[in-house]
Design a protein around this motif. Structure first.
Motif, PDB file in Angstrom:
ATOM      1  N   ARG A   5       0.846  -1.204   0.000  1.00  0.00           N
ATOM      2  CA  ARG A   5       0.000   0.000   0.000  1.00  0.00           C
ATOM      3  C   ARG A   5       0.876   1.247   0.000  1.00  0.00           C
ATOM      4  O   ARG A   5       1.977   1.244   0.520  1.00  0.00           O
ATOM      5  CB  ARG A   5      -0.890   0.025   1.235  1.00  0.00           C
ATOM      6  N   ASN A   6       0.332   2.302  -0.554  1.00  0.00           N
ATOM      7  CA  ASN A   6       1.037   3.581  -0.536  1.00  0.00           C
ATOM      8  C   ASN A   6       0.634   4.383   0.703  1.00  0.00           C
ATOM      9  O   ASN A   6      -0.105   3.887   1.560  1.00  0.00           O
ATOM     10  CB  ASN A   6       0.796   4.358  -1.831  1.00  0.00           C
ATOM     11  N   HIS A   7       1.092   5.634   0.799  1.00  0.00           N
ATOM     12  CA  HIS A   7       0.809   6.457   1.976  1.00  0.00           C
ATOM     13  C   HIS A   7      -0.679   6.779   2.116  1.00  0.00           C
ATOM     14  O   HIS A   7      -1.136   7.132   3.191  1.00  0.00           O
ATOM     15  CB  HIS A   7       1.643   7.741   1.949  1.00  0.00           C
ATOM     16  N   GLU A   8      -1.430   6.654   1.026  1.00  0.00           N
ATOM     17  CA  GLU A   8      -2.881   6.871   1.074  1.00  0.00           C
ATOM     18  C   GLU A   8      -3.644   5.587   1.391  1.00  0.00           C
ATOM     19  O   GLU A   8      -4.862   5.564   1.371  1.00  0.00           O
ATOM     20  CB  GLU A   8      -3.366   7.446  -0.253  1.00  0.00           C
ATOM     21  N   ARG A   9      -2.890   4.503   1.631  1.00  0.00           N
ATOM     22  CA  ARG A   9      -3.435   3.180   1.944  1.00  0.00           C
ATOM     23  C   ARG A   9      -4.076   2.495   0.743  1.00  0.00           C
ATOM     24  O   ARG A   9      -4.855   1.563   0.885  1.00  0.00           O
ATOM     25  CB  ARG A   9      -4.412   3.228   3.125  1.00  0.00           C
ATOM     26  N   VAL A  30      10.638  -7.899 -14.118  1.00  0.00           N
ATOM     27  CA  VAL A  30      10.855  -7.953 -12.670  1.00  0.00           C
ATOM     28  C   VAL A  30      11.581  -6.697 -12.188  1.00  0.00           C
ATOM     29  O   VAL A  30      11.195  -6.093 -11.181  1.00  0.00           O
ATOM     30  CB  VAL A  30      11.631  -9.234 -12.284  1.00  0.00           C
ATOM     31  N   ASP A  31      12.611  -6.279 -12.907  1.00  0.00           N
ATOM     32  CA  ASP A  31      13.340  -5.066 -12.526  1.00  0.00           C
ATOM     33  C   ASP A  31      12.429  -3.848 -12.539  1.00  0.00           C
ATOM     34  O   ASP A  31      12.435  -3.028 -11.615  1.00  0.00           O
ATOM     35  CB  ASP A  31      14.531  -4.835 -13.452  1.00  0.00           C
ATOM     36  N   HIS A  32      11.638  -3.724 -13.589  1.00  0.00           N
ATOM     37  CA  HIS A  32      10.730  -2.577 -13.726  1.00  0.00           C
ATOM     38  C   HIS A  32       9.672  -2.575 -12.621  1.00  0.00           C
ATOM     39  O   HIS A  32       9.439  -1.546 -11.969  1.00  0.00           O
ATOM     40  CB  HIS A  32      10.062  -2.605 -15.101  1.00  0.00           C
ATOM     41  N   LEU A  33       9.016  -3.701 -12.403  1.00  0.00           N
ATOM     42  CA  LEU A  33       7.974  -3.763 -11.383  1.00  0.00           C
ATOM     43  C   LEU A  33       8.534  -3.574  -9.975  1.00  0.00           C
ATOM     44  O   LEU A  33       7.891  -2.954  -9.123  1.00  0.00           O
ATOM     45  CB  LEU A  33       7.204  -5.080 -11.472  1.00  0.00           C
ATOM     46  N   GLY A  34       9.729  -4.096  -9.729  1.00  0.00           N
ATOM     47  CA  GLY A  34      10.353  -3.908  -8.418  1.00  0.00           C
ATOM     48  C   GLY A  34      10.606  -2.437  -8.122  1.00  0.00           C
ATOM     49  O   GLY A  34      10.274  -1.941  -7.039  1.00  0.00           O
ATOM     50  N   ALA A  35      11.162  -1.733  -9.087  1.00  0.00           N
ATOM     51  CA  ALA A  35      11.417  -0.299  -8.912  1.00  0.00           C
ATOM     52  C   ALA A  35      10.112   0.478  -8.791  1.00  0.00           C
ATOM     53  O   ALA A  35       9.998   1.394  -7.968  1.00  0.00           O
ATOM     54  CB  ALA A  35      12.248   0.225 -10.085  1.00  0.00           C
ATOM     55  N   ASP A  36       9.125   0.097  -9.588  1.00  0.00           N
ATOM     56  CA  ASP A  36       7.827   0.768  -9.536  1.00  0.00           C
ATOM     57  C   ASP A  36       7.149   0.548  -8.188  1.00  0.00           C
ATOM     58  O   ASP A  36       6.556   1.467  -7.624  1.00  0.00           O
ATOM     59  CB  ASP A  36       6.939   0.267 -10.680  1.00  0.00           C
ATOM     60  N   LEU A  37       7.229  -0.651  -7.660  1.00  0.00           N
ATOM     61  CA  LEU A  37       6.635  -0.968  -6.367  1.00  0.00           C
ATOM     62  C   LEU A  37       7.271  -0.137  -5.253  1.00  0.00           C
ATOM     63  O   LEU A  37       6.568   0.457  -4.436  1.00  0.00           O
ATOM     64  CB  LEU A  37       6.781  -2.460  -6.064  1.00  0.00           C
ATOM     65  N   VAL A  38       8.586  -0.079  -5.234  1.00  0.00           N
ATOM     66  CA  VAL A  38       9.284   0.699  -4.205  1.00  0.00           C
ATOM     67  C   VAL A  38       8.892   2.175  -4.312  1.00  0.00           C
ATOM     68  O   VAL A  38       8.640   2.835  -3.297  1.00  0.00           O
ATOM     69  CB  VAL A  38      10.811   0.509  -4.311  1.00  0.00           C
ATOM     70  N   SER A  39       8.796   2.683  -5.525  1.00  0.00           N
ATOM     71  CA  SER A  39       8.360   4.063  -5.718  1.00  0.00           C
ATOM     72  C   SER A  39       6.932   4.264  -5.229  1.00  0.00           C
ATOM     73  O   SER A  39       6.618   5.256  -4.562  1.00  0.00           O
ATOM     74  CB  SER A  39       8.479   4.431  -7.199  1.00  0.00           C
ATOM     75  N   PHE A  40       6.063   3.326  -5.542  1.00  0.00           N
ATOM     76  CA  PHE A  40       4.647   3.411  -5.162  1.00  0.00           C
ATOM     77  C   PHE A  40       4.469   3.501  -3.649  1.00  0.00           C
ATOM     78  O   PHE A  40       3.640   4.261  -3.154  1.00  0.00           O
ATOM     79  CB  PHE A  40       3.896   2.200  -5.714  1.00  0.00           C
ATOM     80  N   VAL A  41       5.242   2.723  -2.896  1.00  0.00           N
ATOM     81  CA  VAL A  41       5.084   2.698  -1.438  1.00  0.00           C
ATOM     82  C   VAL A  41       5.887   3.797  -0.740  1.00  0.00           C
ATOM     83  O   VAL A  41       5.873   3.885   0.474  1.00  0.00           O
ATOM     84  CB  VAL A  41       5.437   1.312  -0.836  1.00  0.00           C
ATOM     85  N   GLY A  43       9.329   4.473  -1.231  1.00  0.00           N
ATOM     86  CA  GLY A  43      10.765   4.263  -1.116  1.00  0.00           C
ATOM     87  C   GLY A  43      11.215   3.165  -0.176  1.00  0.00           C
ATOM     88  O   GLY A  43      12.397   2.861  -0.114  1.00  0.00           O
ATOM     89  N   HIS A  44      10.299   2.563   0.569  1.00  0.00           N
ATOM     90  CA  HIS A  44      10.694   1.503   1.501  1.00  0.00           C
ATOM     91  C   HIS A  44       9.574   0.476   1.631  1.00  0.00           C
ATOM     92  O   HIS A  44       8.433   0.830   1.934  1.00  0.00           O
ATOM     93  CB  HIS A  44      10.998   2.097   2.877  1.00  0.00           C
TER      94      HIS A  44
END
Length: 61
Positions: A5-9, A30-41, A43-44
Motif C-alpha cells: 500500500r502507498n501512503h494513502e493506503r 521484474v526489474d521494472h515492477l520492483g522499482a515501480d513498487l518501491v516508488s509506489f510505497v 521508497g521503503h
C-alpha cells in the motif's frame, strides 16, 4: 506485491502496471515492477516481496 500500500493506503495496482509495462523479457519486467513498487510505497517496503516472471513458449502443432 498485491498487499503493498502507498501512503494513502491504496493497494498496488498490479494488473494496471503489468498492462502498461513496456518490457518484454522476464528479467526486465521484474526489474521494472520492483522499482515501480518501491516508488509506489514511498521508497521503503515494510515486508519482503517476491517476483516470478516466466516466458511462455509458443505451442507447436
Amino acid at each position: 506485491m498485491v498487499e503493498a500500500r502507498n501512503h494513502e493506503r491504496s493497494f498496488y495496482p498490479l494488473v494496471e502496471r503489468l498492462r502498461a509495462c513496456p518490457h518484454h523479457t522476464p528479467r526486465a519486467l521484474v526489474d521494472h515492477l520492483g522499482a515501480d513498487l518501491v516508488s509506489f510505497v514511498g521508497g521503503h517496503l515494510g515486508d519482503d516481496a517476491a517476483f516470478v516472471a516466466i516466458r511462455r513458449r509458443p505451442q507447436h502443432s
